[in-house]
Design a protein around this motif. Structure first.
Motif, PDB file in Angstrom:
ATOM      1  N   VAL A  76       2.935  -2.398  16.802  1.00  0.00           N
ATOM      2  CA  VAL A  76       3.813  -2.875  15.734  1.00  0.00           C
ATOM      3  C   VAL A  76       3.163  -4.134  15.178  1.00  0.00           C
ATOM      4  O   VAL A  76       2.876  -5.069  15.936  1.00  0.00           O
ATOM      5  N   THR A  77       2.886  -4.150  13.911  1.00  0.00           N
ATOM      6  CA  THR A  77       2.203  -5.300  13.330  1.00  0.00           C
ATOM      7  C   THR A  77       2.989  -5.863  12.160  1.00  0.00           C
ATOM      8  O   THR A  77       3.879  -5.201  11.617  1.00  0.00           O
ATOM      9  N   GLY A  78       2.657  -7.071  11.783  1.00  0.00           N
ATOM     10  CA  GLY A  78       3.420  -7.761  10.748  1.00  0.00           C
ATOM     11  C   GLY A  78       2.635  -7.980   9.469  1.00  0.00           C
ATOM     12  O   GLY A  78       1.397  -8.026   9.474  1.00  0.00           O
ATOM     13  N   ILE A 166      -2.042  -5.468   2.565  1.00  0.00           N
ATOM     14  CA  ILE A 166      -1.620  -4.305   3.352  1.00  0.00           C
ATOM     15  C   ILE A 166      -2.826  -3.445   3.733  1.00  0.00           C
ATOM     16  O   ILE A 166      -2.973  -3.045   4.891  1.00  0.00           O
ATOM     17  N   HIS A 167      -3.705  -3.190   2.768  1.00  0.00           N
ATOM     18  CA  HIS A 167      -4.870  -2.345   3.033  1.00  0.00           C
ATOM     19  C   HIS A 167      -5.782  -2.966   4.087  1.00  0.00           C
ATOM     20  O   HIS A 167      -6.253  -2.275   5.004  1.00  0.00           O
ATOM     21  N   ASN A 168      -6.068  -4.267   3.961  1.00  0.00           N
ATOM     22  CA  ASN A 168      -6.965  -4.922   4.914  1.00  0.00           C
ATOM     23  C   ASN A 168      -6.391  -4.894   6.326  1.00  0.00           C
ATOM     24  O   ASN A 168      -7.130  -4.725   7.304  1.00  0.00           O
ATOM     25  N   THR A 169      -5.079  -5.079   6.431  1.00  0.00           N
ATOM     26  CA  THR A 169      -4.447  -5.022   7.757  1.00  0.00           C
ATOM     27  C   THR A 169      -4.569  -3.624   8.348  1.00  0.00           C
ATOM     28  O   THR A 169      -4.926  -3.456   9.521  1.00  0.00           O
ATOM     29  N   GLU A 170      -4.255  -2.604   7.531  1.00  0.00           N
ATOM     30  CA  GLU A 170      -4.379  -1.220   7.999  1.00  0.00           C
ATOM     31  C   GLU A 170      -5.811  -0.906   8.417  1.00  0.00           C
ATOM     32  O   GLU A 170      -6.050  -0.292   9.464  1.00  0.00           O
ATOM     33  N   LEU A 178      -6.756   1.796  16.772  1.00  0.00           N
ATOM     34  CA  LEU A 178      -5.319   1.794  17.023  1.00  0.00           C
ATOM     35  C   LEU A 178      -4.575   2.470  15.877  1.00  0.00           C
ATOM     36  O   LEU A 178      -5.103   2.612  14.768  1.00  0.00           O
ATOM     37  N   LYS A 179      -3.343   2.859  16.143  1.00  0.00           N
ATOM     38  CA  LYS A 179      -2.449   3.391  15.130  1.00  0.00           C
ATOM     39  C   LYS A 179      -1.317   2.396  14.900  1.00  0.00           C
ATOM     40  O   LYS A 179      -0.913   1.681  15.816  1.00  0.00           O
ATOM     41  N   ILE A 180      -0.816   2.387  13.686  1.00  0.00           N
ATOM     42  CA  ILE A 180       0.299   1.506  13.354  1.00  0.00           C
ATOM     43  C   ILE A 180       1.597   2.267  13.570  1.00  0.00           C
ATOM     44  O   ILE A 180       1.838   3.294  12.940  1.00  0.00           O
ATOM     45  N   LYS A 181       2.420   1.762  14.470  1.00  0.00           N
ATOM     46  CA  LYS A 181       3.710   2.398  14.713  1.00  0.00           C
ATOM     47  C   LYS A 181       4.682   2.071  13.585  1.00  0.00           C
ATOM     48  O   LYS A 181       5.387   2.934  13.087  1.00  0.00           O
ATOM     49  N   THR A 182       4.704   0.827  13.210  1.00  0.00           N
ATOM     50  CA  THR A 182       5.505   0.415  12.059  1.00  0.00           C
ATOM     51  C   THR A 182       5.053  -0.955  11.591  1.00  0.00           C
ATOM     52  O   THR A 182       4.496  -1.740  12.354  1.00  0.00           O
ATOM     53  N   PHE A 183       5.260  -1.219  10.306  1.00  0.00           N
ATOM     54  CA  PHE A 183       5.045  -2.545   9.735  1.00  0.00           C
ATOM     55  C   PHE A 183       6.342  -3.338   9.816  1.00  0.00           C
ATOM     56  O   PHE A 183       7.429  -2.785   9.669  1.00  0.00           O
ATOM     57  N   ALA A 184       6.214  -4.618  10.030  1.00  0.00           N
ATOM     58  CA  ALA A 184       7.360  -5.522   9.948  1.00  0.00           C
ATOM     59  C   ALA A 184       6.995  -6.674   9.027  1.00  0.00           C
ATOM     60  O   ALA A 184       5.839  -7.097   8.990  1.00  0.00           O
TER      61      ALA A 184
END
Length: 440
Positions: A76-78, A166-170, A178-184
């Motif tokens: 889970v990332t922000g 958003i793109h750079n974080t992804e 890793l996979k992103i479970k959800t953005f916060a």
């Protein structure tokens, strides 16, 4: 959220990357692993070097994996509040010609209707948070599924951010394996952790003093109403110390942590410490008061700018006062300095989890807290987000067994609903008026 009780929070900060692994059992968060790595790929909260950021993420994740004795695959990332835009939205759909039971499909359709708008090409939707649903004129409904109605409305809050962030974080998270479970949204998640129910309801200013930037957020009526980002943080204090004392950045950071005080009036003029000066063999003795004067000058500038922004939003009279967290708030005397500038009571939030009792861990912990608080209807609404969020939504979608059976009977394929191609006129919102009405 998912069948697993294990959650991993990834805080991609300017000065450090933090990874926290926690078990969430019966409403209790138990931290089982922590990783922290110096970050060199970010500036002012924004990723500027993907490869360096990826390396730091991988190192922090490896540390957490070893301590938790698990393999981390999803996080889970922000998203920081940098250039975050908050906009009230609403949508309406016809459930049927006659009253029928409202399903998850209908909720997705009304969320898609609320998303129909003309966004600038450089911006992207992060999240749509439902405030209330209205069924045939009956408002205040949190989850309309299973109810009978002809017309369904949704009132909610839409959050958008620059696509670059958003793109750079992804990209960094995916390159780290890793996979992103959800953005916060960082301030929204932080409010779930640092504020009580009453503080989120009646209204509180939450200030996060990080390494690369400082963020003031207004939480009122359990919603994120306003954010203001100052592009200076703890790194700037360290740079000031480095320049004024003519010492390296690494030495300045250590000096700040070991001897720093936020207010000169609270520092000793007689207590001194040695400083290694660039180009000199012998260290120079510096008083704690002199160091505090350097720190206070920078903090005062940050607080005054945030104070101005909060005054413009009419947010300083909320009953919850001001609560601060973030790594910089570890400086002694910082609440006294903040109270003097904001002219309001100021409290600190420090996590109480064993081994994490330092404000620098607040953001990473809040990401886990946020993920555990997502409701089923939140996730159904999230499934109406643009197609580029598919990899997140696949992990989020958890419908009830009854609803899943109905969907199976109708041979419904769970794909994000596409917004109708109906054009709407751009609605220019008077933000100042909107903020005023939020705090009435």
């Amino acid at each position: 959220m998912g069948k697993s009780d294990i959650y991993v929070g990834l805080d991609v900060g300017t000065t450090s990357i933090k990874v926290i692994v926690a078990e969430y059992v019966k409403g209790q968060m138990n931290v089982i692993g922590v990783g922290s790595e110096r970050s060199e790929g970010l500036s002012r909260g924004v990723i500027v070097d993907i490869d360096k950021t990826v390396a730091a993420i991988q190192s922090a994740v490896h540390q957490a994996e070893q301590k938790a004795n698990i393999q981390i695959e999803e996080v889970v990332t922000g998203i920081p509040a940098t250039m975050l835009q908050i906009e009230p939205v609403q949508g309406m759909v016809k459930v049927g010609d006659q009253a029928k039971e409202i399903s998850s499909d209908d909720v997705r359709e009304v969320a898609a209707a609320a998303l129909v708008r003309n966004l600038p090409p450089e911006r992207e939707i992060i999240n749509l948070i439902p405030d209330e649903f209205i069924v045939d004129g009956f408002d205040g409904i949190k989850d309309p599924r299973g109810m009978i109605g002809v017309r369904l409305e949704l009132h909610g809050i839409l959050f958008t951010a620059p696509k670059t962030i958003i793109h750079n974080t992804e990209k960094c998270i995916e390159k780290a394996g890793l996979k992103i479970k959800t953005f916060a949204i960082n301030p929204l998640a932080l409010a779930q952790l640092a504020l009580s129910d009453g503080e989120r309801d009646f209204g509180t200013v939450l200030i996060d003093l990080g390494g690369g930037q400082s963020t003031a957020s207004v939480i009122h009526d359990n919603k994120l109403k306003f954010t203001s980002v100052d592009q200076e943080g703890g790194e700037y204090i360290t740079k000031d110390i480095s320049v004024v004392l003519n010492t390296t950045f690494a030495n300045a950071e250590k000096i700040k942590r070991d001897y720093g005080v936020a207010m000169a009036d609270e520092a000793s003029e007689t207590e001194t410490f040695p400083v290694k000066i660039v180009g000199q063999d012998q260290p120079k003795m510096i008083s704690e008061k002199y160091l505090a004067e350097i720190i206070e000058a920078r903090l005062t500038q940050i607080f005054e700018r945030l104070n101005h922004s909060l005054q413009m939003a009419n947010a300083l009279d909320l009953p919850g006062g001001i609560i601060m967290t973030g790594g910089v708030t570890a400086l002694p005397g910082i609440t006294d300095l903040a109270s003097r500038i904001f002219k309001r009571p100021v409290k600190l939030y420090i996590p109480n989890q064993m081994g994490l009792r330092h404000p620098s861990f607040s953001q990473a912990l809040s990401l886990i807290k946020y993920a555990t608080q997502l409701t089923e209807v939140d996730m159904v609404v999230a499934s109406a987000l643009p197609v580029n969020a598919d990899h997140v939504l696949d992990n989020l979608m958890q419908v009830s067994e009854n609803d899943a059976e109905v969907d199976a009977e109708e041979n419904y394929e769970m794909t994000p609903a596409k917004p109708k191609k109906k054009k709407k006129k751009n609605e220019k919102i008077n933000l100042r008026h909107w903020f005023d009405s939020f705090f009435d």
